[in-house]
Design a protein around this motif. Structure first.
Motif, mmCIF file in Angstrom:
data_model
loop_
_atom_site.group_PDB
_atom_site.id
_atom_site.type_symbol
_atom_site.label_atom_id
_atom_site.label_comp_id
_atom_site.label_asym_id
_atom_site.label_seq_id
_atom_site.Cartn_x
_atom_site.Cartn_y
_atom_site.Cartn_z
ATOM 1 N N UNK A 112 -28.073 -55.135 26.542
ATOM 2 C CA UNK A 112 -28.016 -55.292 25.091
ATOM 3 C C UNK A 112 -27.067 -54.024 24.476
ATOM 4 N N UNK A 113 -27.247 -53.146 24.811
ATOM 5 C CA UNK A 113 -26.425 -52.159 24.374
ATOM 6 C C UNK A 113 -24.775 -52.250 24.735
ATOM 7 N N UNK A 114 -24.459 -52.921 25.839
ATOM 8 C CA UNK A 114 -23.295 -53.098 26.385
ATOM 9 C C UNK A 114 -22.261 -54.200 25.694
ATOM 10 N N UNK A 157 -19.884 -58.783 18.550
ATOM 11 C CA UNK A 157 -20.059 -60.324 17.952
ATOM 12 C C UNK A 157 -21.254 -61.057 18.879
ATOM 13 N N UNK A 158 -21.619 -60.323 19.881
ATOM 14 C CA UNK A 158 -22.627 -61.066 20.942
ATOM 15 C C UNK A 158 -23.878 -60.439 21.061
ATOM 16 N N UNK A 159 -24.807 -61.292 21.604
ATOM 17 C CA UNK A 159 -26.163 -60.925 21.776
ATOM 18 C C UNK A 159 -26.948 -61.557 22.652
ATOM 19 N N UNK A 160 -28.009 -61.160 23.075
ATOM 20 C CA UNK A 160 -28.612 -61.979 23.947
ATOM 21 C C UNK A 160 -30.177 -62.266 23.860
ATOM 22 N N UNK A 161 -30.701 -63.266 24.217
ATOM 23 C CA UNK A 161 -32.106 -63.459 24.159
ATOM 24 C C UNK A 161 -32.813 -62.904 25.256
ATOM 25 N N UNK A 162 -34.479 -63.105 25.132
ATOM 26 C CA UNK A 162 -35.240 -62.708 26.193
ATOM 27 C C UNK A 162 -34.662 -63.226 27.661
ATOM 28 N N UNK A 189 -29.583 -65.951 28.655
ATOM 29 C CA UNK A 189 -28.172 -66.543 27.602
ATOM 30 C C UNK A 189 -27.603 -65.374 26.674
ATOM 31 N N UNK A 190 -26.191 -65.454 26.819
ATOM 32 C CA UNK A 190 -25.388 -64.465 25.840
ATOM 33 C C UNK A 190 -25.032 -65.569 24.931
ATOM 34 N N UNK A 191 -24.854 -64.888 23.483
ATOM 35 C CA UNK A 191 -24.428 -66.261 22.707
ATOM 36 C C UNK A 191 -23.841 -65.481 21.477
ATOM 37 N N UNK A 192 -23.194 -65.901 20.618
ATOM 38 C CA UNK A 192 -22.626 -65.468 19.414
ATOM 39 C C UNK A 192 -23.613 -65.236 18.392
ATOM 40 N N UNK A 193 -23.524 -64.132 17.765
ATOM 41 C CA UNK A 193 -24.421 -63.629 16.757
ATOM 42 C C UNK A 193 -24.249 -64.823 15.403
ATOM 43 N N UNK A 194 -25.131 -64.825 14.669
ATOM 44 C CA UNK A 194 -25.209 -65.264 13.289
ATOM 45 C C UNK A 194 -25.137 -66.786 13.425
#
Length: 314
Positions: free
Chosen positions: A122-124, A128-133, A262-267
């Motif tokens: 999550x920190x790395x 513009x990207x984020x992850x879910x559980x 999953x890695x996905x784009x924010x917003x």
């Protein structure tokens, strides 16, 4: 069992909140707090491989339950290509494994515990990207050996192997090496007498030799069929339990966690979509994934296999 799941999900939500707070403190928007509506088709990218294609269809299917348009785009030759599609807006979501994603975005991190790997990932990630559980389903490196070898050498955990490696032959699958298994053994001080590469079936079969250890991953179908074969998996140190605080005297696993995430784009997603993603986090097990991958590998359509699972769990 239901109480345990609720407790686990509350913990995962707490982690998500922590990640959100970290993003805000860095001046970045958090998808958890964002109420943006999805516009245009969502594209879930899949690199080559039965597991990647299946995961893409699972995440695409669960997102469709929220009423949005979702497409699966396969044919990405490897992880780098799939993740690059996120940068160019050619993909919205890339399902993968936590440890391999962490190695892609920050290879210097030495975390192996599932929670530590998730938090480090999550920190790395780029802003513009984020992850879910993450799900309990994983494709972690694992060692298998004959029960006699384990008993005669008094090996109770992988960490006990270090003093025996020079007397042992290791037969490793490409998946084991890709998951960081050989590097982890080197960090442990394990220097095998010999190292060979083979398919999962051949590596598993080689354990009939009393001096041979097989390096596989948890999704190898032969592991699911090993009951009664006289071959056992060598236990690793466990990941810390949900809501368990890390401590300096806690033994970390040797092999890096490789949980589905999953890695996905924010917003991009609103709460409906984020809740849908949590269904996979809360329900998908390694056993489920192994069974589905076996079906796909033997010729069944990945989308149909994913839909069967989703029909039971959504």
């Amino acid at each position: 069992m239901a109480a345990v799941k609720i407790k686990w999900m509350r913990h995962r939500s707490l982690i998500a909140a922590v990640v959100a707070a970290m993003s805000l403190s860095a001046g970045c928007a958090s998808p958890v707090l964002d109420s943006a509506e999805v516009s245009g088709p969502v594209v879930v990218a899949a690199r080559d491989g039965a597991d990647a294609v299946l995961l893409a269809h699972l995440y695409a299917g669960v997102l469709r339950t929220t009423g949005i348009e979702v497409q699966v785009r396969d044919g990405f030759v490897d992880r780098n290509a799939a993740l690059a599609a996120l940068d160019t807006d050619d993909a919205t979501v890339v399902p993968d494994y936590t440890g391999l994603l962490l190695r892609h975005y920050d290879p210097g991190v030495a975390a192996t515990d599932a929670e530590d790997v998730f938090e480090a990932l999550a920190r790395a990630l780029p802003d513009e990207l984020t992850i879910a559980d993450y799900a309990s389903a994983q494709n972690r490196a694992v060692l298998a050996a004959g029960a006699d070898l384990i008993a005669t050498r008094n090996i109770s955990r992988i960490s006990d192997l270090a003093g025996h490696c020079t007397d042992l032959n290791f037969v490793l699958t490409p998946e084991f090496e890709a998951a960081g298994g050989l590097g982890a053994l080197s960090e442990l001080g394990c220097e095998p007498r010999s190292v060979e590469r083979a398919s999962a079936a051949a590596a598993f079969g080689a354990t009939s030799d009393v001096d041979t250890v097989a390096g596989l991953t948890t999704l190898a179908p032969v592991l699911a069929e090993s009951s009664g074969s006289g071959v056992v998996t060598v236990p690793d140190a466990p990941d810390r339990a949900p809501m368990e605080e890390a401590s300096s005297d806690m033994e970390s696993p040797v092999f890096v966690a490789q949980n589905v995430v999953p890695v996905f784009r924010k917003a991009v997603f609103g709460e409906l979509q984020l809740d849908a993603l949590r269904v996979i986090a809360g329900e998908l097990t390694t056993s489920d994934l192994t069974d589905m991958i076996t079906r796909v590998a033997t010729g069944e359509d990945a989308a149909a296999v994913a839909d069967d699972w989703l029909a039971e769990h959504t």
